[in-house]
Write a protein that holds these residues in place. Structure first.
Motif, PDB file in Angstrom:
ATOM      1  N   LEU A  99      43.716  56.145   2.578  1.00 20.37           N
ATOM      2  CA  LEU A  99      42.404  56.163   2.360  1.00 20.37           C
ATOM      3  C   LEU A  99      42.192  55.331   0.947  1.00 20.37           C
ATOM      4  CD1 LEU A  99      40.086  57.723   3.724  1.00 20.37           C
ATOM      5  CD2 LEU A  99      40.033  59.529   2.127  1.00 20.37           C
ATOM      6  N   ALA A 100      42.980  55.401  -0.131  1.00 18.37           N
ATOM      7  CA  ALA A 100      43.010  54.511  -1.177  1.00 18.37           C
ATOM      8  C   ALA A 100      43.091  53.156  -0.896  1.00 18.37           C
ATOM      9  CB  ALA A 100      44.195  54.920  -2.163  1.00 18.37           C
ATOM     10  N   ALA A 101      44.045  52.946   0.039  1.00 19.14           N
ATOM     11  CA  ALA A 101      44.427  51.362   0.402  1.00 19.14           C
ATOM     12  C   ALA A 101      43.303  50.856   1.097  1.00 19.14           C
ATOM     13  CB  ALA A 101      45.766  51.333   1.204  1.00 19.14           C
ATOM     14  N   LEU A 102      42.673  51.672   1.864  1.00 20.79           N
ATOM     15  CA  LEU A 102      41.596  51.212   2.936  1.00 20.79           C
ATOM     16  C   LEU A 102      40.249  50.795   2.060  1.00 20.79           C
ATOM     17  CD1 LEU A 102      41.940  53.320   6.142  1.00 20.79           C
ATOM     18  CD2 LEU A 102      42.369  50.784   6.138  1.00 20.79           C
ATOM     19  N   TRP A 103      40.135  51.843   0.999  1.00 22.73           N
ATOM     20  CA  TRP A 103      38.991  51.440   0.008  1.00 22.73           C
ATOM     21  C   TRP A 103      39.482  50.893  -1.355  1.00 22.73           C
ATOM     22  CZ3 TRP A 103      37.357  57.489  -0.212  1.00 22.73           C
ATOM     23  CH2 TRP A 103      36.815  57.990   1.090  1.00 22.73           C
ATOM     24  N   ARG A 104      40.393  49.993  -0.914  1.00 22.30           N
ATOM     25  CA  ARG A 104      40.686  49.043  -2.032  1.00 22.30           C
ATOM     26  C   ARG A 104      39.752  48.301  -2.906  1.00 22.30           C
ATOM     27  NH1 ARG A 104      42.419  46.740   2.010  1.00 22.30           N
ATOM     28  NH2 ARG A 104      42.716  44.501   2.240  1.00 22.30           N
ATOM     29  N   ARG A 105      38.618  47.772  -2.017  1.00 24.67           N
ATOM     30  CA  ARG A 105      37.643  46.922  -2.510  1.00 24.67           C
ATOM     31  C   ARG A 105      36.811  47.877  -3.299  1.00 24.67           C
ATOM     32  NH1 ARG A 105      40.563  43.169  -1.460  1.00 24.67           N
ATOM     33  NH2 ARG A 105      41.002  42.420   0.441  1.00 24.67           N
ATOM     34  N   ARG A 106      36.716  49.303  -3.054  1.00 24.58           N
ATOM     35  CA  ARG A 106      35.737  50.226  -3.611  1.00 24.58           C
ATOM     36  C   ARG A 106      36.342  50.713  -4.868  1.00 24.58           C
ATOM     37  NH1 ARG A 106      33.720  53.810   1.463  1.00 24.58           N
ATOM     38  NH2 ARG A 106      33.664  51.901   2.978  1.00 24.58           N
ATOM     39  N   ALA A 107      36.015  50.084  -6.170  1.00 26.78           N
ATOM     40  CA  ALA A 107      36.699  50.579  -7.370  1.00 26.78           C
ATOM     41  C   ALA A 107      37.014  51.693  -7.623  1.00 26.78           C
ATOM     42  CB  ALA A 107      36.345  49.751  -8.420  1.00 26.78           C
ATOM     43  N   PHE A 108      35.664  52.655  -7.436  1.00 23.90           N
ATOM     44  CA  PHE A 108      35.460  53.973  -7.727  1.00 23.90           C
ATOM     45  C   PHE A 108      36.502  54.869  -6.866  1.00 23.90           C
ATOM     46  CE2 PHE A 108      32.067  52.368 -10.509  1.00 23.90           C
ATOM     47  CZ  PHE A 108      32.557  52.912 -11.492  1.00 23.90           C
ATOM     48  N   THR A 133      52.423  55.379  -0.756  1.00 19.70           N
ATOM     49  CA  THR A 133      51.821  55.069   0.447  1.00 19.70           C
ATOM     50  C   THR A 133      50.693  54.007   0.215  1.00 19.70           C
ATOM     51  OG1 THR A 133      52.253  57.170   1.370  1.00 19.70           O
ATOM     52  CG2 THR A 133      50.677  55.770   2.549  1.00 19.70           C
ATOM     53  N   ALA A 134      49.848  54.342  -0.856  1.00 19.61           N
ATOM     54  CA  ALA A 134      48.661  53.647  -1.238  1.00 19.61           C
ATOM     55  C   ALA A 134      49.030  51.984  -1.354  1.00 19.61           C
ATOM     56  CB  ALA A 134      47.820  54.025  -2.189  1.00 19.61           C
ATOM     57  N   THR A 135      50.053  52.022  -2.543  1.00 18.89           N
ATOM     58  CA  THR A 135      50.571  50.860  -3.044  1.00 18.89           C
ATOM     59  C   THR A 135      51.393  50.172  -1.793  1.00 18.89           C
ATOM     60  OG1 THR A 135      51.206  52.188  -4.874  1.00 18.89           O
ATOM     61  CG2 THR A 135      52.214  49.879  -4.984  1.00 18.89           C
ATOM     62  N   ARG A 136      52.207  50.576  -1.034  1.00 17.35           N
ATOM     63  CA  ARG A 136      52.897  49.627  -0.320  1.00 17.35           C
ATOM     64  C   ARG A 136      51.751  49.252   1.107  1.00 17.35           C
ATOM     65  NH1 ARG A 136      55.777  46.210   1.629  1.00 17.35           N
ATOM     66  NH2 ARG A 136      56.895  46.547   3.669  1.00 17.35           N
ATOM     67  N   MET A 137      50.866  50.383   1.345  1.00 18.01           N
ATOM     68  CA  MET A 137      49.912  50.067   2.445  1.00 18.01           C
ATOM     69  C   MET A 137      48.874  48.712   1.859  1.00 18.01           C
ATOM     70  SD  MET A 137      47.607  52.318   4.793  1.00 18.01           S
ATOM     71  CE  MET A 137      46.492  51.555   5.753  1.00 18.01           C
ATOM     72  N   GLN A 138      48.716  48.725   0.494  1.00 20.75           N
ATOM     73  CA  GLN A 138      47.532  47.594   0.059  1.00 20.75           C
ATOM     74  C   GLN A 138      48.490  46.279   0.140  1.00 20.75           C
ATOM     75  OE1 GLN A 138      46.677  48.429  -4.005  1.00 20.75           O
ATOM     76  NE2 GLN A 138      45.433  50.223  -3.507  1.00 20.75           N
ATOM     77  N   ASP A 139      49.916  46.257   0.016  1.00 24.34           N
ATOM     78  CA  ASP A 139      50.521  44.950   0.041  1.00 24.34           C
ATOM     79  C   ASP A 139      50.616  44.430   1.662  1.00 24.34           C
ATOM     80  OD1 ASP A 139      51.286  44.802  -2.250  1.00 24.34           O
ATOM     81  OD2 ASP A 139      53.355  45.996  -2.234  1.00 24.34           O
ATOM     82  N   VAL A 140      50.889  45.807   2.569  1.00 23.05           N
ATOM     83  CA  VAL A 140      50.782  45.238   3.979  1.00 23.05           C
ATOM     84  C   VAL A 140      49.531  44.865   4.651  1.00 23.05           C
ATOM     85  CG1 VAL A 140      51.164  46.124   6.475  1.00 23.05           C
ATOM     86  CG2 VAL A 140      52.590  46.954   4.444  1.00 23.05           C
ATOM     87  N   LEU A 141      48.184  45.327   3.998  1.00 21.81           N
ATOM     88  CA  LEU A 141      47.018  45.059   4.304  1.00 21.81           C
ATOM     89  C   LEU A 141      46.688  43.538   3.919  1.00 21.81           C
ATOM     90  CD1 LEU A 141      44.849  48.347   3.691  1.00 21.81           C
ATOM     91  CD2 LEU A 141      45.298  47.173   5.931  1.00 21.81           C
ATOM     92  N   ASP A 142      47.400  43.109   3.002  1.00 21.85           N
ATOM     93  CA  ASP A 142      47.344  41.925   2.508  1.00 21.85           C
ATOM     94  C   ASP A 142      47.873  40.761   3.125  1.00 21.85           C
ATOM     95  OD1 ASP A 142      45.229  42.619   0.836  1.00 21.85           O
ATOM     96  OD2 ASP A 142      46.435  42.798  -1.039  1.00 21.85           O
ATOM     97  N   ALA A 143      48.642  41.177   4.013  1.00 21.60           N
ATOM     98  CA  ALA A 143      49.816  40.439   4.819  1.00 21.60           C
ATOM     99  C   ALA A 143      48.967  39.669   5.856  1.00 21.60           C
ATOM    100  CB  ALA A 143      50.916  41.091   5.308  1.00 21.60           C
ATOM    101  N   ASP A 144      49.549  38.443   6.009  1.00 22.21           N
ATOM    102  CA  ASP A 144      49.101  37.508   7.180  1.00 22.21           C
ATOM    103  C   ASP A 144      48.903  37.991   8.308  1.00 22.21           C
ATOM    104  OD1 ASP A 144      49.262  35.522   4.875  1.00 22.21           O
ATOM    105  OD2 ASP A 144      50.934  34.662   5.517  1.00 22.21           O
ATOM    106  N   PHE A 145      49.755  38.585   8.879  1.00 24.65           N
ATOM    107  CA  PHE A 145      49.454  39.379  10.084  1.00 24.65           C
ATOM    108  C   PHE A 145      48.536  40.183  10.110  1.00 24.65           C
ATOM    109  CE2 PHE A 145      51.235  43.692   9.922  1.00 24.65           C
ATOM    110  CZ  PHE A 145      52.024  43.483   8.992  1.00 24.65           C
ATOM    111  N   VAL A 146      48.321  40.876   9.179  1.00 26.49           N
ATOM    112  CA  VAL A 146      47.057  41.754   9.255  1.00 26.49           C
ATOM    113  C   VAL A 146      45.620  40.852   9.190  1.00 26.49           C
ATOM    114  CG1 VAL A 146      45.616  43.654   8.225  1.00 26.49           C
ATOM    115  CG2 VAL A 146      48.217  43.733   8.192  1.00 26.49           C
ATOM    116  N   THR A 147      45.698  39.798   8.537  1.00 26.24           N
ATOM    117  CA  THR A 147      44.612  38.829   8.587  1.00 26.24           C
ATOM    118  C   THR A 147      44.278  38.352   9.799  1.00 26.24           C
ATOM    119  OG1 THR A 147      45.430  38.347   6.334  1.00 26.24           O
ATOM    120  CG2 THR A 147      43.648  36.961   7.117  1.00 26.24           C
TER     121      THR A 147
END
Lengths: 789, 297
Positions: free
Chosen positions: B105-114, B185-199
């Motif tokens: 959840l934290a990783a998916l909401w990484r653009r929502r700061a609060f 999980t949040a830290t790792r998932m943020q990295d993965v979500l920014d990876a090229d294959f996800v884009t």
């Protein structure tokens, strides 16, 4: 761009720094302030009743205690965290540079990390700490169970850096090992170390808390009882509790940990628990921010971060100078008192010199005194006492001594002589007491056999004789050597005290007592010391002690004369009575088929010539003048030695110095040089118009370390604090004095009293005694709330 | 031999080492202090004459934890192991489910700061808060909030039972594991979500749920196990104190009471079980990390 997380972390960092540096200084109250009563509210007071966050079981402000305990707690966990990380770095570096140590370090780290830290720390502290856990031992235990974590992380990071391309490149161009580590690798290690430090501080904090919950904490404890300080005693609230000398959060948890407390006094657990939790969270946030900040920076080049830290440190230091120590001016009073210490010729002169209002409380008292030598005559043989008695006689020069104490008095009696042997009554021996509470075992064998058990087979010495209206010849029962068969080491179980044996004969109706004491020649009149400055427990003459403590009040009581074996043998020589078997310790094998007691068929005459004298005794009372009547006063009460007509030199100097120092500052103090032959009522009568709120009994100052004693438990931590603040050598007061025993010391019942004495360690405690009492005066003047008004 | 096998082989050796060290040290250490009762109220009445409760002499009467409970040691030990395992398994399940969910959840909401910052902040604080305080807090909260007018309670605040008694100790012991799992999980998932294959997957129009389940989760699985290992280590470390506070007679409580009555055998058995858990969880965490962390040691 400013890292928001770093900004967020500055607040808890500054708060923790403030707590470490200021602690008690910013607390609403000091840890020595007790509210023992508050109307009908029960202790511990609920939040909002007396203090916003409630009180502990003795009535101290919990919030203040948390603040006061912060420096100690946080220093311990910071030092323990630092020690763990430092040990981890050093061992990892050693293992990296010198391969043979690596296997050993790995193995030990693997084992250390595998042990449950709380359990290991608990068992180690239990095993190695006998009384008080010192801070260093505590930190040592926290280090021993926690170094492996930082070691493993830092070792892994060092291994990673060793394989990094820049390290290989540096090696290739010939950079030395030290330069490589300092210039290139340390900056990469810094984030790991910083993050690890915060983790280890949190881990140490948690361990301190858990050990606290399990009853293990730092520092000595006191058993404080506040019963005597209450005006109304209510059923329910506990009167006593363990209090640590150093306020510390773990100790606060330790003293409040019961399941029942969750229902009844949950705030006592919750407040220190919350302090632990908030601190752990704050350190966690700081660590998180550090990790984020330094994850992508070179710490050595990050001047902005360093500037922020320096700014915080400077701000805190400036704030530190703005918040002074509580009652700091009282130290000036203490110093001024020390400076006034000089030899005074007499108390009255010193009081007058200081400008105190002085008056003498005189009283006439009756005293039974000897008018001639005591004599004992059996048929034509007589022995007589040396009269007047030589002071501090040489050993074996006193053969006869009369006793004027308690039921033993003067007069003449002639009557039939009856031999009561050693006055042993096995059925009553179990009741023989010393110290009035414990079955008597004898000083050399605190855990040895009971006298009563050893005497079970003995015959009753009083069973076959009637001592009523007769002169009783009684031999002191020395006791029994209860060593095991074949043992070369004696195990003496002493007989009853001499006063017990004599009183027993008088209780049975003896009209006069001739008491044979084999030790009479070896007693000393005063306690002598083999080493200058130290008290010796030597063989103090028990009969003189009896006369001092329980002087006889009448000339017509039972005459008692004590003989040594030489005098006794000369008297009984013609009587076919061999006293030798009675003059030594029996052994376990000694068997008495029947008691040797019997009537001797002769008459004996015992004469102790005495008369009643009326003597005038006077106590000197002096008070600081021009103090309004309604002001509560502190009385410094110095009882003279019963053998002396004036106060000893040490206490005279102390009273003189205090008089000069406190008169100049108009402190509401009264000084009393008290003659113990007088009675306190006379002094009370003289002071009836004065409101005395605290009595400081100044006892003899034989040693260099001050000791405090009080039945008012709430004053005990306060006086220890005063001694610390006035830089006096003192011994921590471990427990509240029992009211029953302390009442003999406290001259004015109902008024809070502290006794000060110095009888331990060589040295001169005069200046320290002056400093402590002057400090009390200073705090009183500055309005310290723990002192009564 | 691969590093993974080497790491696994270290587990039994470490447990054996702990056992040997405890056998050598514990009897000597226990001989240095007098017996005491860890918890006032329990006593060993070997004689027929009951003694006043809480008297120090009572601790001297106890020779072992079996004396305390009057249960054969083996039965006591096995029962305690099951009780502790119930807590740890519960904590693992909660950490896996709740921790992973919060991390995702934290990783998916990484653009929502609060929202993201809130989850990270809360988990950071929870990871740092000591388990004993969580236990006290929960107990007090249940007593204060859950008290009914008739004197009843929402939940039992201490005692043992495989029922509602589990709730509070389980929460106390699992919060660190949940927090660690969520953070990593949040830290790792943020990295993965920014990876090229996800884009690329996003560009092709795949749904978020499909991307997360099929393409992202396999990448974060190792990190979840690493977090679980680290988090459960903290749970095991706090097991004695949590069991002590909830009067949950598990292995941790047994070890504490064995220290009190100087029962060396009881303590060694309990400590070895706890050490075994530590070592195994460390291995799980290590095997989920990059190899540099366990290297060639």
């Amino acid at each position: 761009m400013i890292d928001r997380m770093s900004v967020l972390a500055i607040a808890p960092l500054a708060a923790l720094l403030c707590l470490v540096l200021f602690g008690e200084r910013i607390a609403p109250h000091q840890a020595v302030y007790f509210v023992v009563e508050h109307g009908s509210d029960p202790r511990p007071y609920e939040p909002g009743v007396v203090f916003p966050f409630g009180s502990d079981v003795l009535g101290r402000d919990l919030f203040s205690l948390v603040l006061a305990g912060a420096p100690a707690t946080l220093k311990i966990v910071l030092l323990a965290g630092l020690a763990r990380v430092l040990a981890g770095v050093l061992i990892a570096a050693l293992g990296s540079w010198w391969r043979p140590t690596r296997l050993l370090a790995e193995t030990v780290a693997e084992l250390t990390a595998a042990f449950p830290a709380t359990l290991v720390a608990l068992i180690v502290l239990k095993a190695f700490v006998k009384t008080d856990t010192s801070v260093l031992v505590f930190i040592g235990a926290l280090l021993a169970v926690g170094w492996a974590g930082p070691y493993r992380v830092i070792r892994a990071e060092i291994d990673r850096l060793a394989q990094a391309p820049f390290t290989l490149g540096a090696h290739a161009v010939g950079v030395g090992r030290w330069r490589l580590a300092w210039r290139h690798q340390l900056s990469h290690l810094a984030p790991v170390i910083a993050m690890n430090l915060s983790q280890q501080v949190v881990a140490s904090l948690v361990l301190v808390a858990e050990l606290g919950v399990l009853g293990i904490f730092v520092g000595p404890t006191r058993s404080i009882n506040i019963l005597e300080s209450q005006t109304v005693v209510r059923v329910g609230p506990p009167m006593s509790a363990l209090v640590t000398d150093m306020p510390e959060w773990g100790a606060m948890l330790a003293t409040s940990r019961t399941v029942e407390a969750l229902w009844t006094t949950r705030w006592v657990i919750f407040i220190p628990g919350l302090a632990f939790a908030l601190t752990a969270a704050a350190v966690g946030i700081i660590g998180f921010a550090l990790a984020r900040r330094y994850a992508r920076r070179d710490v050595l080049e990050d001047r902005r971060g360093a500037s922020a830290l320096v700014l915080i440190a400077v701000t805190v230091l400036i704030a530190s100078s703005l918040i002074p120590e509580r009652y700091a001016e009282a130290r000036d009073w203490s110093t001024a008192g020390r400076k006034e210490l000089r030899s005074s010729i007499g108390v009255a002169g010193a009081f007058e010199e200081a400008g105190l209002r002085t008056y003498v409380v005189a009283r006439e008292i009756s005293k039974v005194v000897r008018t001639g030598p005591a004599t004992v005559t059996v048929e034509n043989l007589a022995v007589a006492e040396a009269y007047p008695r030589p002071s501090d006689p040489e050993p074996n020069t006193i053969h006869v001594q009369s006793v004027l104490a308690a039921e033993a008095g003067g007069g003449v009696f002639q009557g039939p002589l009856v031999f009561a042997a050693r006055g042993i009554v096995p059925s009553e021996t179990a009741g023989l007491v010393r110290g009035f509470t414990q079955p008597y075992r004898g000083p050399g064998s605190p855990t040895g056999p009971h006298l009563a058990g050893l005497l079970e087979t003995y015959p009753d010495d009083y069973a076959g004789i009637d001592v009523r209206g007769k002169v009783v010849l009684l031999v002191r029962f020395m006791g029994i050597d209860a060593r095991e068969p074949g043992s070369a080491t004696a195990n003496y179980v002493d007989g009853p005290a001499v006063e017990v044996s004599i009183a027993d004969a008088i209780r049975r109706g003896a009209a006069a007592v001739i008491f044979v004491d084999p030790m009479l020649g070896s007693y000393t009149d005063t306690e002598r010391s083999a080493f200058p400055g130290l008290r010796a427990s030597g063989l103090l003459n028990p009969y003189l002690s009896m006369e001092r403590e329980f002087p006889t009040a009448s000339v017509s009581r039972v005459p008692v004369v004590v003989l040594d074996p030489l005098a006794a043998r000369s008297l009984v020589a013609p009587l076919d009575l061999d006293l030798s078997p009675f003059l030594r310790h029996d052994t376990r094998d000694t068997r008495w088929d029947r008691s040797p007691s019997r009537g001797l068929g002769l008459s004996a005459r015992v004469e102790v010539p005495v008369r009643t004298d009326t003597v005038s005794v006077s106590s000197v009372v002096a008070e600081v003048p021009d103090i309004p009547d309604e002001v509560g006063r502190v009385a410094v009460w110095a009882p003279r030695n019963p053998d002396s007509v004036q106060l000893d030199a040490a206490r005279t100097d102390v009273l003189g110095a205090l008089a000069r120092a406190l008169a100049a500052r108009k402190a509401p103090f009264i000084f009393i040089d008290f003659d113990p032959h007088s009675d306190t009522m006379a002094v009370r009568e003289a002071l009836k118009d004065r409101r005395i709120v605290l009595v400081i009994v100044l006892q003899e100052l034989h040693g260099g370390v001050l000791r405090f004693e009080s039945a008012n438990g709430d004053l005990i931590p306060a006086f220890d604090l005063y001694a610390e603040k006035s830089a006096a050598r003192y011994e921590i007061t471990r427990q509240t004095a029992k009211i029953e025993s302390f009442s003999a010391v406290a001259p004015l019942p109902g008024i809070r009293t502290v006794a000060i004495r110095a009888d331990a360690a060589p040295g001169d405690a005069r200046a320290d005694a002056v400093a402590v009492i002057a400090y009390v005066a200073g705090r009183l003047a500055l309005g310290a709330p723990e002192l009564p008004r | 031999m691969s590093p993974t096998v080497r790491r696994l082989i270290r587990v039994p050796f470490a447990i054996a080492g702990v056992w040997i060290v405890l056998l050598a040290a514990v009897p000597n250490l226990m001989a240095r202090y007098p017996a005491y009762l860890v918890r006032p109220g329990i006593s060993c009445t070997r004689s027929s004459t009951p003694l006043p409760l809480g008297q120090a002499a009572l601790a001297e009467n106890c020779r072992s934890v079996a004396d305390l409970y009057r249960i054969p040691f083996l039965d006591l030990f096995v029962d305690a192991m099951f009780r502790s395992l119930a807590l740890l398994v519960g904590a693992a399940v909660l950490a896996l489910a709740l921790g992973t969910f919060l991390g995702i959840l934290a990783a998916l909401w990484r653009r929502r700061a609060f929202a993201s910052g809130g989850i990270v902040g809360v988990t950071t604080v929870l990871a740092a808060v000591p388990a004993f305080f969580v236990a006290y807090f929960l107990q007090i909260a249940v007593i204060v909030v859950g008290a009914s007018a008739t004197g009843g309670r929402l939940l039992p605040v201490y005692g043992f039972g495989y029922d509602e008694h589990l709730v509070l100790p389980l929460l106390s012991i699992s919060l660190p594991a949940i927090a660690y799992t969520a953070q990593l999980t949040a830290t790792r998932m943020q990295d993965v979500l920014d990876a090229d294959f996800v884009t690329t997957a996003n560009a092709k129009g795949l749904s978020t749920s499909w991307i997360v389940v099929v393409h992202v989760l396999p990448h974060i699985r190792p990190v979840v196990f690493e977090a679980l290992g680290s988090g459960l280590r903290v749970s095991v470390a706090s097991l004695p104190i949590v069991e002590f506070l909830f009067l949950w007679r598990g292995i941790g409580q047994l070890a504490l009471e064995a220290i009190g009555v100087r029962d060396a055998a009881g303590f060694i058995f309990s400590a070895v079980v706890l050490a075994g858990l530590f070592v195994t969880l460390s291995a799980v965490a290590d095997l989920s990390r990059p190899r540099a962390l366990y290297g060639d040691a």
